[in-house]
Each structure stands twice: as C-alpha cells, then as structure tokens.
Design an enzyme around this catalytic site. Structure first.
Site, PDB file in Angstrom:
ATOM      1  CG  ASP A   1      47.300  39.204  36.192  1.00 43.74           C
ATOM      2  OD1 ASP A   1      46.343  38.677  36.808  1.00 43.74           O
ATOM      3  OD2 ASP A   1      47.341  39.275  34.956  1.00 43.74           O
ATOM      4  CB  ILE A   2      44.216  39.794  41.113  1.00 42.28           C
ATOM      5  CG1 ILE A   2      43.142  39.888  40.039  1.00 42.28           C
ATOM      6  CG2 ILE A   2      44.529  41.160  41.724  1.00 42.28           C
ATOM      7  CD1 ILE A   2      41.768  40.293  40.566  1.00 42.28           C
TER       8      ILE A   2
ATOM      9  CG  ASN B   1      47.271  37.960  24.167  1.00 43.12           C
ATOM     10  OD1 ASN B   1      48.254  37.518  23.610  1.00 43.12           O
ATOM     11  ND2 ASN B   1      46.904  37.562  25.368  1.00 43.12           N
TER      12      ASN B   1
ATOM     13  CG  HIS C   1      44.550  33.347  23.342  1.00 45.60           C
ATOM     14  ND1 HIS C   1      43.642  32.324  23.509  1.00 45.60           N
ATOM     15  CD2 HIS C   1      45.402  32.931  22.385  1.00 45.60           C
ATOM     16  CE1 HIS C   1      43.940  31.331  22.689  1.00 45.60           C
ATOM     17  NE2 HIS C   1      45.001  31.678  21.991  1.00 45.60           N
ATOM     18  CD  GLN C   2      42.521  42.883  23.570  1.00 45.45           C
ATOM     19  OE1 GLN C   2      42.481  42.754  22.348  1.00 45.45           O
ATOM     20  NE2 GLN C   2      42.577  44.057  24.153  1.00 45.45           N
TER      21      GLN C   2
ATOM     22  CG  HIS D   1      45.991  43.900  29.028  1.00 44.07           C
ATOM     23  ND1 HIS D   1      44.862  43.968  28.236  1.00 44.07           N
ATOM     24  CD2 HIS D   1      46.115  42.602  29.389  1.00 44.07           C
ATOM     25  CE1 HIS D   1      44.324  42.759  28.134  1.00 44.07           C
ATOM     26  NE2 HIS D   1      45.078  41.910  28.822  1.00 44.07           N
ATOM     27  CG  PHE D   2      52.309  45.633  26.778  1.00 38.61           C
ATOM     28  CD1 PHE D   2      53.136  45.184  25.751  1.00 38.61           C
ATOM     29  CD2 PHE D   2      51.482  46.713  26.544  1.00 38.61           C
ATOM     30  CE1 PHE D   2      53.121  45.812  24.515  1.00 38.61           C
ATOM     31  CE2 PHE D   2      51.466  47.349  25.306  1.00 38.61           C
ATOM     32  CZ  PHE D   2      52.284  46.892  24.295  1.00 38.61           C
ATOM     33  CG  HIS D   3      49.863  39.669  30.412  1.00 36.46           C
ATOM     34  ND1 HIS D   3      49.108  39.347  31.508  1.00 36.46           N
ATOM     35  CD2 HIS D   3      48.997  39.858  29.387  1.00 36.46           C
ATOM     36  CE1 HIS D   3      47.827  39.328  31.156  1.00 36.46           C
ATOM     37  NE2 HIS D   3      47.739  39.637  29.868  1.00 36.46           N
TER      38      HIS D   3
END
Length: 141
Positions: free
Chosen positions: A36-37, A88, A94-95, A101-103
C-alpha cells in the site's frame, strides 16, 4: 483457471494490467498483491482478486481461497506476529476503491501510532431479537 472481469476506469484493474506501477508482492492467475502506498504501518499490503467486483459478495468463490492463502503467505514472509486483516464493503463501511481488496496491516507495537486503530462499539444483544434474526438468516443459508 480463474475467470476475469475488469473495469477500465478502476485504479486496481489498472495496477493489475501494469498501467500503474506497484510494489508487487505476489501475482497468481486469480490474485494480485502489492504494498500500500498509504500504509498504516511498515509492510501494509493489499490483496485483490483479478476479478473486478465492487463488494465481497460479487467475487466468484473460485477466487476467495487464493486470497486468504495469499494473505497468510505475506504475513509469514514478513514475520509479523500481530496484524489485522481488513476488508470493507461500501462507502459507509469505509471502502474507498470500488474493487474488493483486503488489507494486511502489521501491528508492530502496542500504540496507536502505527497499524490499524479502531473502536469496537459493542452492545449487549437483546437475546429474543438475536434469536429471531438468527432464525431468519439461518433459513437462508
């Protein structure tokens, strides 16, 4: 072989295609993972299906197992003991990007300075209401 669906306007589809550079960690037929940037902590990674779907329930089942296996591989490779897996669905949840996508967010210390910081507004359930809802949902499974 996993099926594919793309959206030409989606930033994650552009990353998968290679139109936008990324720090790729893992790529398989069904999954793409990258750092993630805008990380919450060092090693914060994203794992996304190559199938464009706005929400989790839109992703074909054939992608889901590989997503979870990829999250595990990243956690093991990073050697993290404490981490959050976050996913999310929908703007009010909060998407930000409308591509599932999964963090994978390492939690390196017991502070609110890095990693995921959340509240958990748990409430005491009304047992009669809980039972009624359980019966309703269980009947649909």
């Amino acid at each position: 072989m996993a099926s594919h669906n793309t959206d030409a306007n989606c930033i994650f589809c552009k990353i998968i295609k290679g139109d936008i550079p990324s720090f790729k960690l893992i790529e398989t037929d069904a999954v793409y993972s990258f750092l993630d940037i805008g990380p919450l902590s060092k090693g914060h990674a994203l794992v996304i299906p190559k199938y464009h779907a706005p929400k989790l329930h839109d992703v074909p089942d054939e992608h889901l197992g590989e997503i979870l296996a990829t999250l595990k591989k990243i956690a093991v490779a990073q050697g993290v003991e404490n981490y959050n897996i976050l996913q999310n669905n929908g703007k009010i949840a909060h998407q930000v990007v409308d591509h599932v996508h999964f963090h994978m967010i390492p939690k390196p210390s017991d502070t609110d300075k890095e990693g995921l910081v959340i509240g958990w507004p748990a409430q005491q359930a009304n047992m009669d209401e809980l039972k009624k809802y359980w019966e309703e949902v269980k009947g649909k499974l």
